[in-house]
Design a protein around this motif. Sequence first.
Motif, PDB file in Angstrom:
ATOM      1  N   GLY A  88      71.106  20.161  17.830  1.00 24.37           N
ATOM      2  CA  GLY A  88      71.769  19.049  17.186  1.00 24.37           C
ATOM      3  C   GLY A  88      72.920  19.513  16.334  1.00 24.37           C
ATOM      4  N   TYR A 122      68.383  13.654  18.975  1.00 30.05           N
ATOM      5  CA  TYR A 122      68.398  13.251  17.577  1.00 30.05           C
ATOM      6  C   TYR A 122      68.488  11.721  17.494  1.00 30.05           C
ATOM      7  N   LYS A 129      66.133   9.541  16.536  1.00 27.48           N
ATOM      8  CA  LYS A 129      65.606   9.025  15.269  1.00 27.48           C
ATOM      9  C   LYS A 129      66.619   9.224  14.150  1.00 27.48           C
ATOM     10  N   GLU A 130      67.186  10.408  14.057  1.00 23.46           N
ATOM     11  CA  GLU A 130      68.161  10.680  12.995  1.00 23.46           C
ATOM     12  C   GLU A 130      69.366   9.761  13.117  1.00 23.46           C
ATOM     13  N   VAL A 161      68.436   6.389  11.751  1.00 20.30           N
ATOM     14  CA  VAL A 161      68.354   6.397  10.281  1.00 20.30           C
ATOM     15  C   VAL A 161      69.744   6.433   9.671  1.00 20.30           C
ATOM     16  N   VAL A 162      70.605   7.306  10.199  1.00 15.61           N
ATOM     17  CA  VAL A 162      71.962   7.419   9.659  1.00 15.61           C
ATOM     18  C   VAL A 162      72.729   6.106   9.848  1.00 15.61           C
ATOM     19  N   ASN A 206      61.782  18.170   5.354  1.00 18.05           N
ATOM     20  CA  ASN A 206      61.297  16.901   4.798  1.00 18.05           C
ATOM     21  C   ASN A 206      59.863  16.724   5.229  1.00 18.05           C
TER      22      ASN A 206
END
Length: 831
Positions: free
Chosen positions: A678, A732, A734-735, A738-739, A807
């Motif tokens: 990523g 990525y 999910k990321e 979220v972003v 995290n």
Amino acid sequence: MEHQGLLSIIVVILWVMAVCVARLTPRVSFPMGTPGRCLSRFDSSDVGNTTTLLLSDDGDTLFVGARNAVLSLDVSQEDAIVMRSKLDWSPSEKDLDECSMKGKKKTDCPNFIRVLQFLNSTHMYACGTFTFSPRCTYINSETFSLVTSPSGKPEEGRGRCPYDPYQRNSAITVDGELYTGTVADYMGNRPVISRHLSEGGHVDLKLDDTLGWLEDPTFISSNFVPSEEKIYFFFSEVGREYDFIDKFTVSRIAQVCTSDVGGQRTLQRRWTTFAKAQLLCQSDNELPYNVIQDIVTLPPPEGAPVDDTLFFGIFSSQWSVNSGQSAVCAFRLGDIKAVFAGNYKVLNRDTLRWSMRVQEKVANPGECGLHNASDNTLRFVKENFLADDSVHPVGRSLTMVSPDQRYSHVVTQRVQAANGKDFTVLFLLTESGYLHKAVLLEKGAHIIEEIQVFEQPQPVKNLLLSISKGVVFVGSSEGVVRVPASNCSYYWSCAECVLSRDPFCGWDPSVKVCTHANSIQDNVGQDVEGGNVQEACASPMPKFRFGLNKGKADSFPVGELVSVSLNEVVRLQCPEASSLAHRHWERPNSRLSPDLYLQLEDGSLHFLATPATLGHYLCLSTENGFQQNLAIYQVKQKSSPTPQAAAPGMMTTRPQSPALPPTTQAGSGGWLTPHLTGPKQTKPEPTAPARETPVTTRRTSRNFTFWVAQSGETETEAEWQGGEKLLLGQTYLKELVVVSVLLACCVSVLLTMALYSVRQRCRSRTAPQTNTPGRDSERGGPQEREALRGGQSPCSNGMRNGQMAHNGQANGVVCNGTPRGSNGHLPNTPI
């Protein structure tokens, strides 16, 4: 517009063909110098272009036509090739100067031997390019010396040998007479098929140059069929019968009779039995592979009719869309005879165009004995020499197609397996310098192995098979290489011996070795067609499963011990027994979480050393439904822990290494596939020097060496520095979600603040300003101000100095670079 439409259709068809072709992958690969495949090599600094090969009847001597020399090599020893003698045949300085004056390169002016044939039991016949002025000579096989002609002058080689060393030619001797296919002029514009050195009632014959019997051909090979008393020539040329495409190349087979002596008045000293037909290497509803590269004869099985003789040829395509592919087609002698016995096309002498009209046959072109025919019959033969039908491959299908390899030469032999069934084995030479060994099965071709035989691509090369010695000779500019036809001792177990599907090899249960199948008395472990290990092996290698031992540590196999410190990146290597097998890893009574473990394409397993990841690891291989163990490791913490390898729960000041990129688990059996990386990662701070410990398995015969990196920081630099190393397949999603949500929230807040600010300014014009927001309220709370200044939050040690922090889950906090869950270990699933 019509031509554009036709071209579009052709491109679409070729694209569909390329998509549909299955990839043929060699099961085992042996790069040059690999100890698993021992080759014998001959090379010399003063000898080059060893490409013309001729083997003696006993198989102990290999005669080689090279540059400016003919060599006699001793190949009777299995582990060496020794030069017995060298016969120099070099041009003089005057000849070389004259060649340079003709405008030729100096490197092309030497004498390149292109014809080397046995005439009888005592003499050979050789021809060379000799500074673009071909010459021939006799060689005494017993004394290995040049024989001077009665006139004392060199014998002219025009029509017997090409002028250019890069022009392909064919030559074969039958009963002391030389039959050749080459060009007969300096410019290469006069192709000719001719007979030389005729004796008795025979006379030298050639094609009539004015008849257009050949159209810019490239000669490939020639073969003699004794039962037919015919010489078959194979070549490619421009197909004039296809006048709708400019210079459409076709592959041909032509025939002449050895008993031909030419006509009495018509076709005097010319062939009366010449006929040609198209070789069509094509599947139904597909464009053909139209350019022939090489062809070889496979005699019929014992007791079978002569018509079952097969000709295996390599074909490529002249279209750039399909240029990277090669196809293998097999043609039956009976089908070739039927085409030559059929109808023939008519050539219009005025327009030099072929007519599709088939006229009544006056004679059968290509039939032996026409030299005594009438002038009317010979005129018919003279004008009707192209067969109307084409020779189709056996089964009207391709024997083998390689979408990514371009083959140039082929040799073949029939091998009888342990069950008495015959299998055809092909040895195919690639343009890249590898020799592919393939066996033809009912379900298609299977490439047993590939062996690298020369390093650089060779413009001129050759293959020669010795069935009696069981070896393949490869000649090139780099030298001569001898490759054993079988490599049974390479397979260390019955399972590997059976999975190879090599008809040469079988498992001997009495001595527990893989050896030649014909040397085993009974109970041969072999299944060439199916490769079924369970049926072919009485006791195949068992597969150890951790889950069957109920988690007892003392019941686990010891495996290879790997000592690590905590928070180090560990790399466990898994050997590749076969490129057709799928490898995956297992642990005792636990699943390899893709959040903690990463498996790369080379089969290695990467993970971070923590108390939760210590223990046993097993690498398994699955091929053709059979599973076997390849490697077992036991990962332990070092007995003397270093400060950076602290006990669980203790706080350390050492920055943490970046987490391994996650992978997803795919396929049955939990095989992990690597994924794309990523965002770019920051460079970690090294804290310990990189150390690699060699780890070897118990199978030392396979020559495997494993390396385990034992420094988390330096390994991390190599893996993720600057985000330059890509790990295929990472996602990525999910990321990204979220972003995107956070960005939308930020935009909403900014719009709200902007509207609020406009409203306040409007109010300020009509109302006194009693309370001005402070700088803190404009820029957010203390935590926001701290983040904008780059300050450190209580849990920001994991981000210091460019390090990335983990995290954790809802109840996990990452401090001082040490990820912690509820039990102090790495969490299984990051947010």
